[in-house]
Design an enzyme around this catalytic site. Structure first.
Site, PDB file in Angstrom:
ATOM      1  CB  SER A  37      22.142 119.970  90.515  1.00  0.00           C
ATOM      2  OG  SER A  37      23.099 120.065  91.549  1.00  0.00           O
ATOM      3  CD  GLU A  50      27.176 126.909  89.184  1.00  0.00           C
ATOM      4  OE1 GLU A  50      26.924 126.470  90.322  1.00  0.00           O
ATOM      5  OE2 GLU A  50      28.092 127.720  88.956  1.00  0.00           O
ATOM      6  N   GLY A 104      27.564 137.349  96.332  1.00  0.00           N
ATOM      7  CA  GLY A 104      28.157 137.812  95.084  1.00  0.00           C
ATOM      8  C   GLY A 104      29.395 138.633  95.366  1.00  0.00           C
ATOM      9  CG  ASP A 105      32.938 137.838  94.603  1.00  0.00           C
ATOM     10  OD1 ASP A 105      32.967 137.987  95.838  1.00  0.00           O
ATOM     11  OD2 ASP A 105      33.255 136.795  94.024  1.00  0.00           O
ATOM     12  CD  GLN A 121      34.130 128.151  95.038  1.00  0.00           C
ATOM     13  OE1 GLN A 121      33.856 127.519  94.012  1.00  0.00           O
ATOM     14  NE2 GLN A 121      33.894 129.440  95.167  1.00  0.00           N
ATOM     15  CG  PHE A 178      37.871 127.957  87.450  1.00  0.00           C
ATOM     16  CD1 PHE A 178      37.502 129.263  87.177  1.00  0.00           C
ATOM     17  CD2 PHE A 178      37.383 126.958  86.634  1.00  0.00           C
ATOM     18  CE1 PHE A 178      36.665 129.566  86.098  1.00  0.00           C
ATOM     19  CE2 PHE A 178      36.546 127.243  85.553  1.00  0.00           C
ATOM     20  CZ  PHE A 178      36.188 128.556  85.295  1.00  0.00           C
ATOM     21  CG  HIS A 201      25.993 122.035  92.056  1.00  0.00           C
ATOM     22  ND1 HIS A 201      24.764 122.202  91.462  1.00  0.00           N
ATOM     23  CD2 HIS A 201      26.678 123.204  91.827  1.00  0.00           C
ATOM     24  CE1 HIS A 201      24.691 123.412  90.913  1.00  0.00           C
ATOM     25  NE2 HIS A 201      25.847 124.028  91.117  1.00  0.00           N
TER      26      HIS A 201
HETATM   27  C1  LIG Z   1      27.787 127.094  94.595  1.00  0.00           C
HETATM   28  C2  LIG Z   1      28.246 128.507  94.303  1.00  0.00           C
HETATM   29  C3  LIG Z   1      27.591 129.238  93.312  1.00  0.00           C
HETATM   30  C4  LIG Z   1      27.989 130.550  93.035  1.00  0.00           C
HETATM   31  N1  LIG Z   1      27.332 131.262  92.053  1.00  0.00           N
HETATM   32  C5  LIG Z   1      27.649 132.557  91.825  1.00  0.00           C
HETATM   33  C6  LIG Z   1      26.925 133.345  90.873  1.00  0.00           C
HETATM   34  O1  LIG Z   1      25.981 132.860  90.227  1.00  0.00           O
HETATM   35  N2  LIG Z   1      27.283 134.625  90.704  1.00  0.00           N
HETATM   36  C7  LIG Z   1      28.314 135.211  91.414  1.00  0.00           C
HETATM   37  O2  LIG Z   1      28.592 136.394  91.214  1.00  0.00           O
HETATM   38  N3  LIG Z   1      29.032 134.491  92.314  1.00  0.00           N
HETATM   39  C8  LIG Z   1      28.711 133.193  92.538  1.00  0.00           C
HETATM   40  N4  LIG Z   1      29.421 132.462  93.480  1.00  0.00           N
HETATM   41  C9  LIG Z   1      30.540 133.107  94.182  1.00  0.00           C
HETATM   42  C10 LIG Z   1      30.084 133.900  95.428  1.00  0.00           C
HETATM   43  O3  LIG Z   1      29.250 134.960  95.050  1.00  0.00           O
HETATM   44  C11 LIG Z   1      31.331 134.418  96.109  1.00  0.00           C
HETATM   45  O4  LIG Z   1      32.065 133.362  96.663  1.00  0.00           O
HETATM   46  C12 LIG Z   1      31.088 135.527  97.135  1.00  0.00           C
HETATM   47  O5  LIG Z   1      32.342 136.136  97.437  1.00  0.00           O
HETATM   48  C13 LIG Z   1      30.483 135.043  98.448  1.00  0.00           C
HETATM   49  O6  LIG Z   1      29.169 134.720  98.333  1.00  0.00           O
HETATM   50  P1  LIG Z   1      28.417 133.979  99.565  1.00  0.00           P
HETATM   51  O7  LIG Z   1      27.004 133.906  99.196  1.00  0.00           O
HETATM   52  O8  LIG Z   1      29.128 132.761  99.931  1.00  0.00           O
HETATM   53  O9  LIG Z   1      28.640 135.119 100.683  1.00  0.00           O
HETATM   54  P2  LIG Z   1      28.505 135.126 102.259  1.00  0.00           P
HETATM   55  O10 LIG Z   1      27.954 133.879 102.808  1.00  0.00           O
HETATM   56  O11 LIG Z   1      27.811 136.403 102.580  1.00  0.00           O
HETATM   57  O12 LIG Z   1      30.038 135.197 102.721  1.00  0.00           O
HETATM   58  C14 LIG Z   1      30.927 136.122 102.136  1.00  0.00           C
HETATM   59  C15 LIG Z   1      32.054 136.487 103.115  1.00  0.00           C
HETATM   60  O13 LIG Z   1      31.538 137.290 104.186  1.00  0.00           O
HETATM   61  C16 LIG Z   1      31.651 136.630 105.444  1.00  0.00           C
HETATM   62  N5  LIG Z   1      30.348 136.808 106.101  1.00  0.00           N
HETATM   63  C17 LIG Z   1      29.180 136.183 105.796  1.00  0.00           C
HETATM   64  N6  LIG Z   1      28.176 136.618 106.563  1.00  0.00           N
HETATM   65  C18 LIG Z   1      28.708 137.561 107.395  1.00  0.00           C
HETATM   66  C19 LIG Z   1      28.150 138.377 108.394  1.00  0.00           C
HETATM   67  N7  LIG Z   1      26.837 138.340 108.715  1.00  0.00           N
HETATM   68  N8  LIG Z   1      28.980 139.253 109.044  1.00  0.00           N
HETATM   69  C20 LIG Z   1      30.292 139.318 108.746  1.00  0.00           C
HETATM   70  N9  LIG Z   1      30.870 138.537 107.784  1.00  0.00           N
HETATM   71  C21 LIG Z   1      30.083 137.686 107.105  1.00  0.00           C
HETATM   72  C22 LIG Z   1      31.964 135.177 105.139  1.00  0.00           C
HETATM   73  O14 LIG Z   1      32.761 134.577 106.138  1.00  0.00           O
HETATM   74  C23 LIG Z   1      32.697 135.284 103.796  1.00  0.00           C
HETATM   75  O15 LIG Z   1      34.052 135.583 103.999  1.00  0.00           O
HETATM   76  C24 LIG Z   1      29.072 131.143  93.761  1.00  0.00           C
HETATM   77  C25 LIG Z   1      29.733 130.386  94.742  1.00  0.00           C
HETATM   78  C26 LIG Z   1      29.325 129.086  95.029  1.00  0.00           C
HETATM   79  C27 LIG Z   1      30.059 128.296  96.072  1.00  0.00           C
END
Ligand SMILES: Cc1cc2nc3c(=O)[nH]c(=O)nc-3n(C[C@H](O)[C@H](O)[C@H](O)COP(=O)(O)OP(=O)(O)OC[C@H]3O[C@@H](n4cnc5c(N)ncnc54)[C@H](O)[C@@H]3O)c2cc1C
Length: 289
Positions: free
Chosen positions: A8, A10, A101-102, A172, A212, A262
């Site tokens: 895929s 991105e 997301g961040d 990642q 990055f 990916h």
């Molecule tokens: C393939 C890929 C695509 C991406 N695409 C985008 C994008 O389109 N737009 C964008 O803004 N960012 C994107 N990101 C970045 C991503 O949004 C960031 O890395 C963000 O900080 C974490 O997202 P996550 O979904 O992994 O979060 P989560 O899985 O929620 O994790 C985030 C943090 O919180 C902790 N955590 C998770 N669940 C819990 C819980 N229930 N209780 C306590 N702690 C918890 C985890 O250990 C981690 O440290 C992408 C990253 C990847 C790998």
């Protein structure tokens, strides 16, 4: 290539008029490689939801290849996420990448506005509201998410997303294949069976690669960093070197069981095409053709 593997690309919604003009040709050239799908980021680098939708529609109309929007939930409400998902469903979308997301640090506290704080909550919401209407991908971090307190806790949090109903994961970026294999061993021990697809970042410049890696906590091996630094003023040589590094990484991953790749294309088709050609060549050699 093995047809069971998933490949895929991105894309991100372009943020400049030049990027907007160039994107259709980039998509057309990448579509010629017949990926399984294009995913389109949301919010990363300041893009907005409209940009994701427009890029998604360009992919659908221009190529017929499956288009997969990324969806971030932090600071958002259930009503807003449902609105986006309804719109995507109308456009024929059947798969999404569900992310936290961040946002600024203040938005991460339990009292922050919005209905979601972590990606597992978004996965649960999509499953509860839409059943199996969408295939759900989530993010995985072989080298640990930078905000996690430890690899073990981060892995437990990854497991929450799988338990909530994720169908697959995209990692990642990383440059150490062993980090991925270690992550897969942990998945194996935890009984996690969903495909975890390595996220591959092509190397195109020294500055971008360093930025990055620093941004997401990925380890850039010292020797790679030194070589890129040395070659930064010789673009063709840097591209050749970077391509060699990333081709070997991809070969190692595929040879040792990775279920696909990916590619973070950064909206550049040429380097991805070269990487793709290298890999196809290797695969057909291995098969003795
Ligand atoms: C393939 C890929 C695509 C991406 N695409 C985008 C994008 O389109 N737009 C964008 O803004 N960012 C994107 N990101 C970045 C991503 O949004 C960031 O890395 C963000 O900080 C974490 O997202 P996550 O979904 O992994 O979060 P989560 O899985 O929620 O994790 C985030 C943090 O919180 C902790 N955590 C998770 N669940 C819990 C819980 N229930 N209780 C306590 N702690 C918890 C985890 O250990 C981690 O440290 C992408 C990253 C990847 C790998």
């Amino acid at each position: 290539m093995d047809s069971q593997l998933s490949f895929s690309f991105e894309l991100f919604p372009p943020r400049t008029p030049e990027g907007v003009t160039k994107l259709p040709a980039v998509i057309r050239r990448l579509a010629e490689l017949h990926p399984d799908y294009f995913s389109i980021t949301y919010g990363a680098g300041g893009s907005n939801q409209e940009g994701t939708y427009e890029t998604l529609m360009t992919v659908i109309k221009q190529t017929g290849v499956e288009a997969v929007p990324h969806l971030t939930c932090v600071g958002s409400t259930r009503a807003h996420i449902a609105c986006l998902l309804d719109r995507y469903r109308e456009a024929g979308v059947k798969r999404v990448v569900a992310l936290r997301g961040d946002l600024p640090a203040t938005a991460m506290s339990p009292s922050a506005p919005g209905d979601f704080h972590y990606a597992n909550e978004l996965v649960s919401f999509i499953r509860e509201t839409y059943g199996n209407a969408f295939k759900i991908d989530v993010a995985a971090y072989p080298e640990m998410h930078p905000q996690a307190p430890s690899p073990g806790v981060d892995f437990e949090n990854f497991c929450r997303k799988v338990e909530a109903g994720a169908d697959a994961a995209l990692t990642q970026l990383f440059f150490n294949a062993d980090a991925y294999f270690d992550f897969m061993e942990r998945c194996d021990k935890a009984g996690i069976k969903i495909p975890v697809i390595p996220g591959i970042m092509p190397i195109t410049t020294f500055d971008r690669t360093v930025r990055f890696c620093e941004g997401c906590g990925a380890d850039l091996p010292r020797w790679v960093r030194l070589r890129l630094e040395e070659l930064q003023d010789d673009k063709p040589a840097l591209l050749d070197f970077g391509l060699g590094v990333v081709t070997r990484l991809c070969e190692t991953l595929l040879r040792n069981g990775a279920p696909g790749l990916h590619f973070y294309t950064i909206n550049q088709s040429e380097v991805v095409q070269r990487l793709w050609n290298n890999l196809a060549l290797t695969t057909s050699c291995e098969q003795g053709h």
